[in-house]
Design an enzyme around this catalytic site. Structure first.
Site, PDB file in Angstrom:
ATOM      1  N   ARG A  48       0.798  -1.224   0.000  1.00  0.00           N
ATOM      2  CA  ARG A  48       0.000   0.000   0.000  1.00  0.00           C
ATOM      3  C   ARG A  48       0.831   1.273   0.000  1.00  0.00           C
ATOM      4  O   ARG A  48       0.595   2.187  -0.799  1.00  0.00           O
ATOM      5  CB  ARG A  48      -0.913   0.055   1.248  1.00  0.00           C
ATOM      6  CG  ARG A  48      -2.198  -0.686   1.112  1.00  0.00           C
ATOM      7  CD  ARG A  48      -2.578  -1.287   2.433  1.00  0.00           C
ATOM      8  NE  ARG A  48      -1.626  -2.318   2.720  1.00  0.00           N
ATOM      9  CZ  ARG A  48      -1.779  -3.594   2.312  1.00  0.00           C
ATOM     10  NH1 ARG A  48      -2.859  -3.947   1.701  1.00  0.00           N
ATOM     11  NH2 ARG A  48      -0.852  -4.487   2.551  1.00  0.00           N
ATOM     12  N   THR A  49       1.767   1.370   0.919  1.00  0.00           N
ATOM     13  CA  THR A  49       2.429   2.666   1.110  1.00  0.00           C
ATOM     14  C   THR A  49       3.228   3.053  -0.132  1.00  0.00           C
ATOM     15  O   THR A  49       3.115   4.171  -0.646  1.00  0.00           O
ATOM     16  CB  THR A  49       3.320   2.626   2.360  1.00  0.00           C
ATOM     17  OG1 THR A  49       2.561   2.072   3.432  1.00  0.00           O
ATOM     18  CG2 THR A  49       3.795   4.015   2.736  1.00  0.00           C
ATOM     19  N   LYS A  78      26.215  -3.522   0.246  1.00  0.00           N
ATOM     20  CA  LYS A  78      27.690  -3.477   0.136  1.00  0.00           C
ATOM     21  C   LYS A  78      28.310  -2.718   1.300  1.00  0.00           C
ATOM     22  O   LYS A  78      29.516  -2.533   1.349  1.00  0.00           O
ATOM     23  CB  LYS A  78      28.095  -2.771  -1.159  1.00  0.00           C
ATOM     24  CG  LYS A  78      27.544  -3.378  -2.416  1.00  0.00           C
ATOM     25  CD  LYS A  78      27.965  -2.518  -3.615  1.00  0.00           C
ATOM     26  CE  LYS A  78      26.970  -2.651  -4.740  1.00  0.00           C
ATOM     27  NZ  LYS A  78      27.139  -1.581  -5.747  1.00  0.00           N
ATOM     28  N   ARG A  99      10.956   3.839   3.711  1.00  0.00           N
ATOM     29  CA  ARG A  99      10.622   2.868   4.774  1.00  0.00           C
ATOM     30  C   ARG A  99      11.903   2.122   5.135  1.00  0.00           C
ATOM     31  O   ARG A  99      12.633   1.666   4.249  1.00  0.00           O
ATOM     32  CB  ARG A  99       9.554   1.885   4.317  1.00  0.00           C
ATOM     33  CG  ARG A  99       9.336   0.771   5.339  1.00  0.00           C
ATOM     34  CD  ARG A  99       8.141  -0.071   5.024  1.00  0.00           C
ATOM     35  NE  ARG A  99       6.902   0.685   5.179  1.00  0.00           N
ATOM     36  CZ  ARG A  99       5.698   0.146   5.027  1.00  0.00           C
ATOM     37  NH1 ARG A  99       5.562  -1.122   4.720  1.00  0.00           N
ATOM     38  NH2 ARG A  99       4.620   0.884   5.184  1.00  0.00           N
ATOM     39  N   HIS A 128       4.674   5.603  11.730  1.00  0.00           N
ATOM     40  CA  HIS A 128       4.210   5.478  10.344  1.00  0.00           C
ATOM     41  C   HIS A 128       3.219   6.632  10.151  1.00  0.00           C
ATOM     42  O   HIS A 128       2.008   6.442  10.115  1.00  0.00           O
ATOM     43  CB  HIS A 128       3.529   4.120  10.163  1.00  0.00           C
ATOM     44  CG  HIS A 128       3.253   3.723   8.741  1.00  0.00           C
ATOM     45  ND1 HIS A 128       3.398   4.588   7.669  1.00  0.00           N
ATOM     46  CD2 HIS A 128       2.815   2.555   8.220  1.00  0.00           C
ATOM     47  CE1 HIS A 128       3.067   3.953   6.554  1.00  0.00           C
ATOM     48  NE2 HIS A 128       2.713   2.722   6.861  1.00  0.00           N
TER      49      HIS A 128
HETATM   50  N1   CP Z   1      -0.403  -0.242   5.937  1.00  0.00           N
HETATM   51  C1   CP Z   1       0.780  -0.401   5.317  1.00  0.00           C
HETATM   52  O1   CP Z   1       1.771   0.256   5.635  1.00  0.00           O
HETATM   53  O2   CP Z   1       0.774  -1.322   4.328  1.00  0.00           O
HETATM   54  P1   CP Z   1       2.047  -1.754   3.472  1.00  0.00           P
HETATM   55  O3   CP Z   1       3.017  -2.420   4.441  1.00  0.00           O
HETATM   56  O4   CP Z   1       1.521  -2.681   2.424  1.00  0.00           O
HETATM   57  O5   CP Z   1       2.673  -0.519   2.898  1.00  0.00           O
END
Ligand code: CP
Length: 304
Positions: A48-49, A78, A99, A128
């Site tokens: 999603r993100t 590396k 991320r 998040h």
């Molecule tokens: N909710 C969420 O962060 O989903 P993903 O891990 O698929 O990005």
């Protein structure tokens, strides 16, 4: 707002402005970010993100550089430091969405980056923020109000960054009640509870889901995250403890909603999807809009 690292950066007014823009962006495809490039740097898995940020950028006419599975596919494998990678990528793009598995990694990236950095999740006990923003947008849009809301957060409260980020946002509003429902092992951490106390948000902790959700306006279900609970025996003990079945959903009060950051792995049964309380797939669509609003704001210099 140069970088988006944590939800403590927002206040009520900035949230209102961001969400007003979010609503305006429904159905929009334009060229407002023409010529701008977003680099998505994902050192941990995501559906999603990453894809919603990339879709958001493309819908606003911008371009995308994408790196998935960065732990193996990037020069981190590396031995390149995160700081060096950011100094390099910032010369290729206008904004970085990142991320990473380490708590504090987004703040470290922001410290060395000359271009905006958006935290797309840092560590299991980090934050998040964009997930929390879309969670809050979903709550306010579906309930039609900002204050006087009872949120029940269920399941994995310890090793889950999204409810941590949401708690900081909820504390900006009036008459918010929070019920944390979990096993003793997966209770919400003290830093979040201390913040709620300092901001006058009433909360209780319970192991009883039936009692905890019966009066809730929002049931925020979470996943027992196998990747963050390293001990297999502990994972097996926890999973399956709090499942939303159709009968559980049917017992919720009228107008209450079920949300979930997704992915789900059994903690909301598929038969709940047809319930009027189920908004977790609609929430995904709202997430796209919120991320469009964030990119528009951060790249086109809007004040929020
Ligand atoms: N909710 C969420 O962060 O989903 P993903 O891990 O698929 O990005």
């Amino acid at each position: 707002m140069q970088h988006l690292v944590e939800t403590q950066q927002f206040d009520r007014e900035s949230l209102q402005k961001l969400f007003a823009l979010t609503t305006k962006l429904e159905g929009v495809r334009n060229d407002s970010l023409h010529g701008k490039i977003m680099a998505s740097l994902f050192y941990e898995p995501s559906t999603r993100t990453r894809l919603s940020f990339e879709s958001a950028m493309l819908r606003l006419g911008g371009g995308v550089l994408t790196m998935e599975n960065g732990k193996e596919s990037s020069s981190q494998s590396k031995g390149e430091t995160l700081e060096d990678s950011i100094k390099v990528v910032s010369q290729y793009a206008d904004i970085i969405v990142m991320r990473h598995a380490e708590v504090g990694s987004a703040a470290r990236a922001a410290t060395v980056s000359p271009i905006p950095v958006i935290n797309a999740g840092d560590g299991n006990m980090g934050q998040h923020p964009t997930q929390a923003l879309l969670d809050l947008y979903t709550i306010q849009r579906e309930l039609g109000r900002e204050d006087d809301i009872h949120v029940a957060v269920v399941g994995n409260l310890k090793y889950y960054r999204s409810p941590r980020s949401l708690a900081y946002l909820l504390s900006k509003y009036k008459d918010i009640r929070v019920t944390f429902i979990s096993s003793p092992e997966l209770r919400m951490e003290d830093d979040v509870k201390d913040h709620l106390k300092e901001n006058g948000v009433k909360f209780i902790e319970t192991e009883d889901m039936t009692e905890g959700i019966k009066d809730a306006d929002v049931v925020y279900q979470t996943r027992i995250a196998k990747e963050w609970i390293k001990n297999d025996a502990e994972y097996e003990k926890q999973r399956g403890r709090y499942i939303i079945t159709r009968a559980v959903a049917d017992a919720m009060k009228k107008g209450a909603i079920i949300i979930h950051p997704l992915p789900r792995v059994g903690e909301i049964e598929a038969e709940v999807d047809g319930s009027p309380h189920a908004v977790y797939f609609k929430q995904v669509g709202y997430g796209l809009l919120v991320r469009m609003a964030l990119l528009e704001t951060m790249l086109n210099g809007r004040k929020i």
